[in-house]
Design an enzyme around this catalytic site. Structure first.
Site, short mmCIF file in Angstrom:
data_model
loop_
_atom_site.label_atom_id
_atom_site.label_comp_id
_atom_site.label_asym_id
_atom_site.label_seq_id
_atom_site.Cartn_x
_atom_site.Cartn_y
_atom_site.Cartn_z
CG ASP A 181 -1.38 38.92 58.38
OD1 ASP A 181 -1.66 38.79 57.17
OD2 ASP A 181 -0.52 39.73 58.79
CB SER A 182 -5.78 37.89 54.78
OG SER A 182 -5.49 36.52 54.58
CG ASP A 201 0.94 35.62 57.15
OD1 ASP A 201 2.06 35.53 56.63
OD2 ASP A 201 -0.06 36.07 56.57
CE LYS A 222 2.68 35.54 53.97
NZ LYS A 222 2.67 36.99 54.32
CD GLU A 267 3.18 41.88 56.05
OE1 GLU A 267 3.38 43.10 56.25
OE2 GLU A 267 2.04 41.38 55.94
CD GLU A 290 0.02 42.03 49.25
OE1 GLU A 290 -1.16 42.45 49.34
OE2 GLU A 290 0.60 41.43 50.16
#
Length: 274
Positions: free
Chosen positions: A49-50, A88, A118, A120, A186
């Site tokens: 998602d970056s 993501d 993925k 978070e 991270e």
């Protein structure tokens, strides 16, 4: 003949089996050309998602949508032949409930061909991870600095210092026990990353963590020097392609304005030649 010479792509169980072995190589990709470049060298290609910040100019990842992830996921899938693709889950697509997470994860995988998602979050997301895994959706977890929670974390700060280490350790243990096949660590302290890597039985993938992690991930535009808005300490620049591209564009502009381009080799005559 049914046999082919194509290399079998790794699946989540293969990645999990790499615990303690040769470090896993992970890079992000958002387009078909970049996917083709990284495919031969990576074990995992992450459609991160970056993309919101790197490609779309957003200030954070919070504005990324399911539609954006699907668009870029499809593009990356077209460029992969060897590496496993993980995608993501964007902010707001999985936090509300386990059922919401399943619907959106299933959609991402079905529409892009990704092998896993993925998401978070640590202990508070363990129940969701378990729910997804039990229903056939492999999950890569992500603890420590979680960019989608940047507003509650107080910015992009190092995580796990002092008493906070216990929280991050508990998060890593929780996602491993819930069935995640790997976990991104991270921007946590090196000593804590080492401790977590030794403590859990799934691969740890570091980004601003430790060389002792079971793998490493970077945003491809960061390591190539294409994204210059900021330069995190944990990014090693392996090239400065942004500067090279700027020089090339500048040279092109000069040639156009001076009529040096197009030259004789770039125009067509009256004959039958090319």
């Amino acid at each position: 003949m049914s046999a082919t010479n194509e290399t079998r792509r790794p699946v989540p169980s293969d990645i999990r089996a790499r615990k303690g072995g040769t470090p896993l190589v992970v890079l992000t990709a958002y387009s078909t050309p970049i996917a083709r470049l990284v495919d031969a060298h990576c074990d995992i290609v992450l459609v991160g998602d970056s993309v919101g910040m790197v490609v779309h100019g957003l200030e954070s990842t919070l504005g990324v949508t399911m539609e954006m992830m699907i668009l870029h996921g499809k593009a990356v899938a077209r460029g992969l032949r060897r590496a496993m693709m993980v995608i993501d889950m964007p902010f707001g697509s999985y936090e509300e409930s386990r059922e919401q997470a399943f619907r959106n994860a299933a959609r991402l995988m079905a529409e892009t061909g990704a092998s896993a998602v993925k998401l978070e979050g640590g202990a508070h997301m363990a129940d969701t991870i378990e729910f997804l895994v039990q229903r056939g959706i492999p999950v890569m977890a992500h603890v420590g600095l979680t960019p989608q929670s940047v507003n509650t974390l107080g910015g992009y700060r190092v995580q796990g210092r002092g008493k906070d280490a216990a929280r991050i350790m508990a998060d890593a243990r929780a996602v491993a026990e819930a069935g995640a096949f790997s976990v991104v660590l991270e921007k946590v302290t090196e000593s804590l990353a080492n401790e977590i890597t030794r403590a859990i039985d799934i691969p740890t993938i570091g980004i601003g963590a430790s060389a002792e992690c079971d793998g490493q991930v970077l945003v491809v535009d960061d390591m190539l020097g294409l994204f210059a808005d900021f330069h995190p300490k944990f990014v090693k620049r392996y090239a400065e392609l942004g500067k090279a591209a700027e020089e090339a564009i500048s040279a092109y502009a000069r040639d156009v304005r001076s009529r040096a381009f197009p030259g004789p080799d770039h125009v067509f005559g009256e004959g039958r030649g090319k």
